[in-house]
Design a protein around this motif. Structure first.
Motif, mmCIF file in Angstrom:
data_model
loop_
_atom_site.group_PDB
_atom_site.id
_atom_site.type_symbol
_atom_site.label_atom_id
_atom_site.label_comp_id
_atom_site.label_asym_id
_atom_site.label_seq_id
_atom_site.Cartn_x
_atom_site.Cartn_y
_atom_site.Cartn_z
ATOM 1 N N TYR A 295 -17.169 -36.469 -19.454
ATOM 2 C CA TYR A 295 -18.000 -37.614 -19.815
ATOM 3 C C TYR A 295 -17.952 -37.906 -21.319
ATOM 4 O O TYR A 295 -18.038 -39.059 -21.737
ATOM 5 N N ARG A 296 -17.776 -36.865 -22.128
ATOM 6 C CA ARG A 296 -17.627 -37.094 -23.570
ATOM 7 C C ARG A 296 -16.317 -37.838 -23.854
ATOM 8 O O ARG A 296 -16.275 -38.731 -24.709
ATOM 9 N N GLU B 274 -22.710 -39.722 -24.839
ATOM 10 C CA GLU B 274 -23.321 -38.733 -25.732
ATOM 11 C C GLU B 274 -23.683 -37.517 -24.869
ATOM 12 O O GLU B 274 -24.438 -37.651 -23.909
ATOM 13 N N VAL B 275 -23.154 -36.360 -25.219
ATOM 14 C CA VAL B 275 -23.324 -35.168 -24.373
ATOM 15 C C VAL B 275 -23.977 -34.027 -25.152
ATOM 16 O O VAL B 275 -23.510 -33.665 -26.239
ATOM 17 N N THR B 276 -25.058 -33.485 -24.585
ATOM 18 C CA THR B 276 -25.691 -32.289 -25.128
ATOM 19 C C THR B 276 -25.716 -31.226 -24.029
ATOM 20 O O THR B 276 -26.165 -31.499 -22.912
ATOM 21 N N GLY C 35 -19.220 -31.927 -19.014
ATOM 22 C CA GLY C 35 -19.526 -32.351 -20.371
ATOM 23 C C GLY C 35 -18.299 -32.898 -21.075
ATOM 24 O O GLY C 35 -18.336 -33.944 -21.726
ATOM 25 N N SER C 36 -17.177 -32.211 -20.913
ATOM 26 C CA SER C 36 -15.919 -32.622 -21.540
ATOM 27 C C SER C 36 -15.434 -33.965 -20.993
ATOM 28 O O SER C 36 -15.018 -34.849 -21.757
ATOM 29 N N GLU D 248 -8.755 -40.281 -23.950
ATOM 30 C CA GLU D 248 -9.098 -39.806 -25.290
ATOM 31 C C GLU D 248 -7.877 -39.809 -26.212
ATOM 32 O O GLU D 248 -7.987 -40.086 -27.398
ATOM 33 N N SER E 262 -25.535 -41.442 -21.818
ATOM 34 C CA SER E 262 -25.912 -40.152 -22.409
ATOM 35 C C SER E 262 -26.253 -39.154 -21.307
ATOM 36 O O SER E 262 -26.763 -39.530 -20.254
ATOM 37 N N MET F 96 -19.376 -33.265 -28.992
ATOM 38 C CA MET F 96 -20.352 -32.680 -28.074
ATOM 39 C C MET F 96 -21.362 -31.848 -28.857
ATOM 40 O O MET F 96 -21.031 -31.233 -29.869
ATOM 41 N N LYS F 97 -22.602 -31.835 -28.382
ATOM 42 C CA LYS F 97 -23.671 -31.072 -29.040
ATOM 43 C C LYS F 97 -24.111 -29.919 -28.142
ATOM 44 O O LYS F 97 -24.060 -30.031 -26.913
ATOM 45 N N ARG G 237 -15.064 -32.845 -30.977
ATOM 46 C CA ARG G 237 -14.987 -34.061 -30.165
ATOM 47 C C ARG G 237 -16.338 -34.756 -30.025
ATOM 48 O O ARG G 237 -16.459 -35.739 -29.305
#
Length: 336
Positions: free
Chosen positions: A195-196, A201-203, A192-193, A59, A178, A232-233, A230
């Motif tokens: 894979y984002r 796409e992370v929810t 989540g962090s 990142e 996703s 994330m949703k 970053r």
């Protein structure tokens, strides 16, 4: 008695307790059904940090211009990232194996079950190599840990394909485009962090009104703000009613404020908590007191059964590696 202490489970509670008991002059055996170091070292705290580091490094490459730097053909090898994480875990496993030898702790590979004994319950081990072995000691310590919780009633059960628990999320066959993560505790936000950071796409869905609910409210707010920056949703205050597989992904049905919604993604990660590994080891027959699936202990980690101790995740919250280690050391000293 063949041993002074038999420890069942070699995670950060069990192996630390075994070492401390050996240092205090006890003759110790440790029983492990899978890999020395337990879940934390092999499938939890340690390898996830290796994944997070890879994600962080990748990142940061997208911000090189901010530092007056440039790089061509920036990319990643997903399989190599996963293999690095697994390699870190393997190295740590070898370290624990060395510590067992150094401290003259006998390692018994197999699955343990308790039966009534004299000073403490007998330990009957179904050996990995075949056959069984019965061992006795003045005290037995349960450090059997926990596993990911499943909720089959709503379809939330790891299948190794579209629905993942921590093991599947740590060593997947390919990088998903996703993801819907159910649960925003440490495990959920870590995955989540990661894979984002690699572009998914992370929810993240959370039942209560804020993410990371066991942390201070200020920490939750600051973390969510940083994660949202970053990309994330989050869906907080949501109840998951059904998880189903169809087409090329999964559908996660949620309800919030009387409104229903369906989230779609390639993969769903279940991070809704843990279940203690207390079933099938003979606790009921011994009459061990339990509380919602966890073993009840006193201030010295003793159960109500003579000579039987319990530490770490199987003995209740907080489910943290350092808590298990502290309990293991205290219990070993109490036994000695």
């Amino acid at each position: 008695m063949e041993f002074d202490l038999i420890v069942i489970g070699s995670g950060p509670g069990g192996y630390v307790a075994a070492i401390r008991a050996s240092q205090l002059g006890q003759k110790v055996a440790i029983v492990e059904r899978e890999s020395l170091g337990g879940i934390c070292l092999n499938w939890g705290c340690i390898p996830t940090k290796a994944l997070l580091k890879s994600g962080e490094k990748y990142e940061s490459l997208s911000h090189l211009k901010d530092y007056g730097l440039s790089a061509d053909k920036v990319g990643f090898d997903f399989d190599a990232i996963i293999q690095r994480s697994r390699g870190v875990a393997a190295t740590m496993n070898k370290g624990v194996t060395y510590l067992m030898k150094k401290n003259k702790i006998e390692v018994i590979e197999g699955t343990a079950k308790l039966e009534k004994g004299a000073a403490a319950p007998k330990v009957v081990v179904a050996l990995k190599a075949g056959g069984s072995r019965t061992v006795e000691a003045r005290a037995v310590m349960l450090a059997v840990g926990a596993r990911a919780k499943a909720i089959p009633q709503i379809g939330l059960e790891a299948d190794g394909d579209r629905i993942w628990a921590y093991r599947e999320a740590m060593a997947p066959k390919k990088m998903p485009a996703s993801i819907v993560v159910i649960g925003s505790g440490a495990i959920g936000v870590e995955f989540g962090s990661f894979y984002r950071a690699l572009g998914a796409e992370v929810t993240i869905v959370e039942a209560v009104d804020r993410i990371m609910p066991v942390e201070d409210e200020e920490v939750s707010k600051a973390a969510q703000k940083a994660f949202e920056k970053r990309g994330m949703k989050f869906r907080t205050g949501c109840k998951v009613t059904k998880v189903s597989k169809g087409g090329k992904g999964v559908q996660v049905a949620i309800e919030a404020g009387g409104k229903a919604e369906t989230l779609e993604a390639e993969v769903c990660i279940s991070a809704v908590g843990i279940t203690a590994n207390t079933d099938g080891i003979g606790l009921e027959a011994l009459g061990v007191n339990m509380d919602r699936g966890h073993i009840t202990i006193d201030g010295h980690c003793q159960t109500n059964v003579k000579g039987l101790y319990a530490i770490g995740d199987c003995a209740g919250a907080p489910w943290l590696a350092h808590k298990a280690s502290h309990e293991g050391i205290h219990a070993a000293e109490h036994i000695a």
